[in-house]
Scaffold this active site. Sequence first.
Site, PDB file in Angstrom:
ATOM      1  N   LYS A   1      33.091  36.681  26.035  1.00 60.96           N
ATOM      2  CA  LYS A   1      33.632  38.044  26.022  1.00 60.96           C
ATOM      3  C   LYS A   1      33.162  38.823  24.799  1.00 60.96           C
ATOM      4  O   LYS A   1      33.145  38.294  23.687  1.00 60.96           O
ATOM      5  CB  LYS A   1      35.167  38.010  26.050  1.00 60.96           C
ATOM      6  CG  LYS A   1      35.763  37.281  27.254  1.00 60.96           C
ATOM      7  CD  LYS A   1      37.275  37.374  27.256  1.00 60.96           C
ATOM      8  CE  LYS A   1      37.885  36.528  28.364  1.00 60.96           C
ATOM      9  NZ  LYS A   1      37.840  35.092  28.050  1.00 60.96           N
TER      10      LYS A   1
ATOM     11  N   HIS B   1      35.837  42.522  26.694  1.00 55.83           N
ATOM     12  CA  HIS B   1      37.165  41.915  26.573  1.00 55.83           C
ATOM     13  C   HIS B   1      38.297  42.897  26.847  1.00 55.83           C
ATOM     14  O   HIS B   1      39.268  42.558  27.528  1.00 55.83           O
ATOM     15  CB  HIS B   1      37.333  41.311  25.177  1.00 55.83           C
ATOM     16  CG  HIS B   1      38.329  40.211  25.114  1.00 55.83           C
ATOM     17  ND1 HIS B   1      38.202  39.119  24.280  1.00 55.83           N
ATOM     18  CD2 HIS B   1      39.488  40.013  25.773  1.00 55.83           C
ATOM     19  CE1 HIS B   1      39.242  38.312  24.448  1.00 55.83           C
ATOM     20  NE2 HIS B   1      40.039  38.839  25.337  1.00 55.83           N
TER      21      HIS B   1
END
Length: 300
Positions: A64, A97
């Site tokens: 991420k 993210h």
Amino acid sequence: MQIFTNNFHNNCKCEEAVKVAIEVGYRHIDGAYLYENEKEIGQAIREKIADGTVKREDIFYTGKLWSTFNTPEMVPSALEKSLKSLQFDYIDLYIIHTPLSLKPGDDLFPVDGNGKLIFDNVDLCATWKAMEACKDAGLVKSIGLSNFNRRQLEMILNKPGLKYKPVCNQVECHPYLNQRKLLEFCKSKNIVLVAFSALGSHRDERWVDQSSPLLLEDPILNALAKKYNRSPALVALRYQLQRGVVVLAKSFTRKHIEDNFKVFDFQLTEEDMKAIDSLNQNLRYDPYLDHPEYPFADDY
């Protein structure tokens, strides 16, 4: 189903859990720069490759892009940090993210003198273009999103010159927050919904309101667990699988890792599914996304 490696306390414990998960049969490992354990995850995976348990192509690793790297120019360096820690040539799935952008720098959660988060104004469509470039370079196989609501998803999908659409959207999702509308939207766009906190929460006092209800103590989940001679956790995981949701299961003991894998051994009835649907109360355990900068609940 995949193993979730979010653990801020014991990286050695995380490394061992990943090795156990691979031995049990898990092949999808979910990680992130934020979790500060990619070095240990990479080490665990390489050890299981070295002993012949798996090949690199058998493992599907999700990484991420953290919020302090959302500026397009910083995306390649952020990815390089993860690749270096993992000692991988590529990442299978790389996702943004959160849609919240934070001030660039070494601090994962930059704050001002009053302890308030310092946000950054970033065009996420430009961030997505940088993600597409990482895919074109062969450094990632697929790209996706996390914690995006419908409006934010549509912004990316409608981006002029879109080259690759997101393959997934990873969000908090469990019987108390079933994300029905967002799931329907994602399915309509062929975007896979991935559930984190599928068992409610690990109730870390730094993040979770301790007065919030315990999902796994819910009477309906426990009644269904008794009916199928399974744990409430397995019932909650099975519920998501039957809805077409990919589930992240966070466990660190061999017993729990093995138990979670038994989710494929039974099936809930339509009536059971409706009963669990009725538990929805739009309860979010993750307080980070309740920030006024991120009106998630207002636009599923």
